[in-house]
Design a protein around this motif. Structure first.
Motif, short mmCIF file in Angstrom:
data_model
loop_
_atom_site.label_atom_id
_atom_site.label_comp_id
_atom_site.label_asym_id
_atom_site.label_seq_id
_atom_site.Cartn_x
_atom_site.Cartn_y
_atom_site.Cartn_z
N ALA A 24 0.83 -1.21 0.00
CA ALA A 24 0.00 0.00 0.00
C ALA A 24 0.87 1.26 0.00
O ALA A 24 0.53 2.26 -0.64
CB ALA A 24 -0.93 0.00 1.21
N VAL A 268 -3.84 -3.72 -6.44
CA VAL A 268 -5.14 -3.64 -5.79
C VAL A 268 -5.21 -2.38 -4.93
O VAL A 268 -6.21 -1.65 -4.96
CB VAL A 268 -5.38 -4.90 -4.92
CG1 VAL A 268 -6.72 -4.78 -4.20
CG2 VAL A 268 -5.34 -6.16 -5.77
N ALA A 269 -4.15 -2.12 -4.17
CA ALA A 269 -4.11 -0.91 -3.36
C ALA A 269 -4.17 0.34 -4.23
O ALA A 269 -4.86 1.32 -3.89
CB ALA A 269 -2.84 -0.90 -2.50
N SER A 270 -3.48 0.32 -5.36
CA SER A 270 -3.50 1.48 -6.25
C SER A 270 -4.88 1.66 -6.88
O SER A 270 -5.30 2.80 -7.15
CB SER A 270 -2.44 1.32 -7.34
OG SER A 270 -2.76 0.27 -8.22
N LEU A 271 -5.60 0.56 -7.11
CA LEU A 271 -6.95 0.65 -7.66
C LEU A 271 -7.87 1.37 -6.67
O LEU A 271 -8.64 2.27 -7.05
CB LEU A 271 -7.48 -0.76 -7.95
CG LEU A 271 -8.92 -0.85 -8.45
CD1 LEU A 271 -9.04 -0.20 -9.82
CD2 LEU A 271 -9.37 -2.31 -8.51
N ILE A 272 -7.76 1.00 -5.40
CA ILE A 272 -8.60 1.63 -4.36
C ILE A 272 -8.22 3.09 -4.17
O ILE A 272 -9.09 3.98 -4.15
CB ILE A 272 -8.47 0.84 -3.04
CG1 ILE A 272 -8.99 -0.59 -3.21
CG2 ILE A 272 -9.24 1.55 -1.92
CD1 ILE A 272 -8.73 -1.49 -2.03
N LEU A 273 -6.92 3.35 -4.05
CA LEU A 273 -6.47 4.72 -3.84
C LEU A 273 -6.73 5.60 -5.07
O LEU A 273 -7.08 6.77 -4.93
CB LEU A 273 -4.97 4.73 -3.51
CG LEU A 273 -4.59 4.11 -2.16
CD1 LEU A 273 -3.06 4.00 -2.04
CD2 LEU A 273 -5.15 4.92 -1.01
N TRP A 275 -9.18 5.27 -7.15
CA TRP A 275 -10.62 5.56 -7.15
C TRP A 275 -10.96 6.64 -6.14
O TRP A 275 -11.75 7.56 -6.42
CB TRP A 275 -11.39 4.28 -6.87
CG TRP A 275 -12.87 4.48 -6.71
CD1 TRP A 275 -13.74 4.99 -7.62
CD2 TRP A 275 -13.64 4.19 -5.53
NE1 TRP A 275 -15.01 5.03 -7.09
CE2 TRP A 275 -14.98 4.55 -5.82
CE3 TRP A 275 -13.33 3.64 -4.28
CZ2 TRP A 275 -16.02 4.37 -4.89
CZ3 TRP A 275 -14.35 3.48 -3.36
CH2 TRP A 275 -15.68 3.84 -3.66
N LEU A 276 -10.36 6.54 -4.94
CA LEU A 276 -10.67 7.50 -3.87
C LEU A 276 -10.07 8.88 -4.11
O LEU A 276 -10.72 9.90 -3.86
CB LEU A 276 -10.17 6.95 -2.53
CG LEU A 276 -10.88 5.71 -1.97
CD1 LEU A 276 -10.18 5.21 -0.72
CD2 LEU A 276 -12.35 6.03 -1.67
#
Length: 306
Positions: A24, A268-273, A275-276
């Protein structure tokens, strides 16, 4: 090293948690880089800041451990090549991050285990097993979904030159990193990790500085337009140095041969971050493709470590 003096391994749940956290942190470095680039910062400046912070942190660790920096002459050329490959990989990845969604750039970059296996086979190593070949085929199929090739072929999605360049740069990043891994494993395995890492980052720093001074990439050393870009440059430097040093210090206790595939959590962490913080979203077909790619890469990585 005797069993009594060997470092103990952390409990697996703790080791996995640390690796997810490090993933992350590395993802945050790339998110911060995109923010800096969107605010006008040059790609070379971003890599220079990241390499400079890591060089200072790693130098402190090496001095603290009183590690010898001796580099045998027979390995110096391979070490120089390794540093240049990592410099090219950094340039390609940051250039991709500046053009396409961060998660997409990192997902394409995560193809390096597949490319490493093929490179090893091409240079006389073992041929990939039938299982590994099947997984590689599934990875390519998943990547086709991530890139939304069905939409492109059906005419439902338009292809921009910027998007195409970003995809090619991300693939170049994976290719350069696969070559760097081959050199590390087959030519520099006898060199102490701290020495190899310090010289590699030093070469990256010097290469970016030289490229910037020579104006090889117009605008590559451009400073940000506002405070957000400067804050992002500071954040990317801090995140990368923190993640790198945490991994470097704790690696002997993390049972990496068993737990290294957990590092594939970075996309996966970059996908969430993304998006946010960046409002970067993917459709359902792309998310399915990304899941297929990551699952197959993890299985492939575990298979190689058995």
């Amino acid at each position: 090293m005797t069993p009594a003096s060997a470092p103990f391994s952390l409990p697996r749940h703790l080791a996995v948690g640390i690796l997810i956290l490090v993933s992350a942190i590395f993802a945050s470095n790339h998110i911060a880089a995109r923010i800096a680039f969107d605010d006008g910062a040059g790609v070379l400046l971003g890599i220079l800041c990241r390499a400079g912070a890591s060089l200072l942190a790693l130098s402190g660790i090496v001095l603290w451990r009183r590690q010898s920096l001796g580099l045998p002459m027979r390995l110096s050329a391979w070490q120089a090549l390794l540093g240049l490959l990592i410099a090219l990989q950094s340039f390609c990845l940051y250039s991709a991050v500046a053009r396409i969604p961060v998660a997409l750039a990192l997902l394409i970059n995560s193809l390096f285990p597949l490319l490493f296996a093929l490179l090893t086979w091409a240079l006389g190593g073992p041929r990939p097993s039938r299982r590994a070949s099947l997984l590689m085929g599934l990875i390519l199929a998943g990547l086709a979904l991530v890139l939304d090739l069905p939409g492109l072929l059906g005419g439902g999605v338009s292809l921009s030159a910027r998007w195409a360049a970003g995809v090619l740069l991300a693939f170049g990043s994976a290719s350069f990193f696969a070559c760097a891994l081959w050199i590390t494993e087959h030519r520099l395995a006898s060199l102490a990790g701290p020495v190899r890492s310090l010289y590699t980052i030093l070469i990256v720093f010097c290469a970016m500085l030289a490229a910037g001074m020579a104006d090889v990439m117009p605008g590559g050393m451009r400073v940000p337009d506002g405070w957000a870009g400067w804050a992002a440059l500071a954040a990317l430097s801090l995140c990368y140095a923190t993640g790198f040093c945490t991994l470097f210090i704790l690696m002997p206790r993390l049972d990496m041969p068993r737990n290294a595939p957990v590092m594939n959590a970075e996309p996966v962490a970059s996908l969430i971050l993304g998006w946010l913080l960046l409002d970067q979203a993917f459709n359902g077909r792309q998310l399915l493709g990304g899941l297929i790619v990551l699952a197959c890469i993890v299985i492939l990585a575990y298979s190689r470590r058995r």
